[in-house]
Design a protein around this motif. Structure first.
Motif, PDB file in Angstrom:
ATOM      1  N   HIS A 132       0.867  -1.174   0.000  1.00 47.19           N
ATOM      2  CA  HIS A 132       0.000   0.000   0.000  1.00 47.19           C
ATOM      3  C   HIS A 132       0.902   1.223   0.000  1.00 47.19           C
ATOM      4  O   HIS A 132       2.128   1.094   0.003  1.00 47.19           O
ATOM      5  N   ASP A 136       5.257   4.829   5.613  1.00 42.91           N
ATOM      6  CA  ASP A 136       6.260   3.915   6.188  1.00 42.91           C
ATOM      7  C   ASP A 136       6.536   2.725   5.265  1.00 42.91           C
ATOM      8  O   ASP A 136       7.361   1.872   5.587  1.00 42.91           O
ATOM      9  N   HIS A 137       5.872   2.699   4.117  1.00 39.17           N
ATOM     10  CA  HIS A 137       6.099   1.631   3.137  1.00 39.17           C
ATOM     11  C   HIS A 137       6.695   2.165   1.847  1.00 39.17           C
ATOM     12  O   HIS A 137       7.334   1.407   1.116  1.00 39.17           O
ATOM     13  N   ASP A 238      -0.054  -4.390   6.508  1.00 36.68           N
ATOM     14  CA  ASP A 238      -0.430  -3.900   7.835  1.00 36.68           C
ATOM     15  C   ASP A 238      -1.655  -4.604   8.413  1.00 36.68           C
ATOM     16  O   ASP A 238      -2.595  -3.963   8.888  1.00 36.68           O
ATOM     17  N   HIS A 241      -0.149  -3.974  13.474  1.00 34.63           N
ATOM     18  CA  HIS A 241       0.896  -3.030  13.878  1.00 34.63           C
ATOM     19  C   HIS A 241       1.504  -3.480  15.190  1.00 34.63           C
ATOM     20  O   HIS A 241       2.571  -3.030  15.575  1.00 34.63           O
ATOM     21  N   HIS A 285       5.209  -5.188   9.851  1.00 35.79           N
ATOM     22  CA  HIS A 285       5.325  -4.824  11.266  1.00 35.79           C
ATOM     23  C   HIS A 285       5.248  -6.084  12.127  1.00 35.79           C
ATOM     24  O   HIS A 285       4.607  -6.115  13.181  1.00 35.79           O
TER      25      HIS A 285
HETATM   26 ZN   LIG Z   1       2.655   0.362   8.010  1.00 33.32          ZN
END
Ligand SMILES: [Zn+2]
Length: 314
Positions: A132, A136-137, A238, A241, A285
């Motif tokens: 996605h 953070d990706h 995700d 998390h 994660h």
């Molecule tokens: Zn993430």
């Protein structure tokens, strides 16, 4: 598809700020997972301190008890990994997600160093599959100047995902704290203009590799299923998390879920499938590789391989 965030919940969770207080392992060569002829190497971008307030149901006696029982401070945080994965087979190199880059400040942006430790330069990556477009990706696809870091790479993303983050209406409806997510996604799509391939559903990514749509966290959120002979590995984005808090409570949403109800339904469906099929699982994660076991109304994690889990809660 309303975002579950409110300005107050974002501020209460201190979104953004926790990312500045990071300690993490240095990038070192990570032991790899074998999946038939594939070699899958977790690449640690950094660790983020997950606060229970990011999973509001965990900001509770039940959440504090889980943290305490795990030997963590009852008020949190739980150190959680931010991973990307290098996938190799027969001289080909694919990247699955790319970490935060410099979007969340110091403490991240270790994916390229982790690649270098594997002897792989950015120009050897010809394709990046994206679970996605959260920062953070995909932040790590950009240099600190905002240019494309992977000069030769084509990005492959779900059509629904690219459309959502390009939608100015969605941006206008989102809380102000989500601006960094829209900014980063749009900067990535612009920096890689002309080499973004949009696909739908369970598209084939390479022989033995296919997308597995897991919508809810974001509209086009997906995992990747790698299969060779009798060996399989699902790498999701995700779904969790915090496996510590969410595996026993699959209905505990994270504040970043775009559609909480859909995210819960998807989480329950994929956990049930993974448990039923004995699937090996890894995640962005999630520390290490493991299997999912049913446990009452929740699930537990059976670690099979701790590779890439140093420093994180595991
Ligand atoms: Zn993430």
């Amino acid at each position: 598809m309303p975002l579950s965030l409110t300005r107050r919940s974002v501020l209460a969770a201190g979104v953004g700020l926790p990312f500045l207080r990071i300690t993490g392992a240095q990038a070192t060569p990570a032991p790899a997972y074998r999946v038939g002829a594939f070699t899958v190497t977790p690449l640690r971008d950094g660790l983020f301190p997950l606060q229970p307030s990011m999973i509001p149901f965990a900001d509770s006696a039940a959440g504090r008890a889980l943290l305490e029982r795990a030997g963590l401070p009852p008020e949190g945080p739980s150190p959680e990994p931010v991973n990307a994965f290098l996938i190799r087979r027969g001289g080909r190199h694919w990247l699955l997600d790319a970490g935060c880059g410099t979007v969340f400040g110091p403490g991240f942006d270790r994916v390229t160093a982790a690649l270098a430790a594997e002897g792989v330069g950015p120009d050897q990556i010809d394709t990046v599959w994206l679970t996605h477009l959260h920062a953070d990706h995909v932040g790590g696809l950009l240099t600190s100047e905002g240019r494309a870091r992977y000069d030769r790479a084509e990005l492959v993303v779900q059509e629904r995902e690219a459309a959502f983050w390009s939608d100015e209406g969605a941006r206008a409806r989102a809380p102000a704290a989500m601006a960094v997510f829209f900014d980063t996604a749009q900067a990535v799509l612009a920096a890689y203009a002309g080499r973004v391939r949009r696909v739908s559903g369970g598209a084939d990514l390479a022989p033995g590799v296919a997308f597995l749509p897991l919508p809810g966290h974001t509209p086009g959120h997906a995992g990747v299923l790698i299969e060779d002979g009798s060996e399989r590995l699902l790498i999701w984005g995700d779904i969790f998390h915090s496996r510590l808090l969410q595996m026993p409570h699959p209905d505990w949403n994270v504040i970043w879920d775009a559609d909480p109800a859909e995210a819960i339904a998807t989480r329950r469906r994929i956990l049930d499938r993974a448990a039923g099929e004995g699937l090996d699982v890894a995640g962005m994660h999630l520390a290490g590789r493991g299997r999912i076991l049913r446990d009452g109304a929740g699930y537990i994690w059976e670690v099979r391989d701790r590779a890439g889990s140093d420093g994180a809660y595991r």
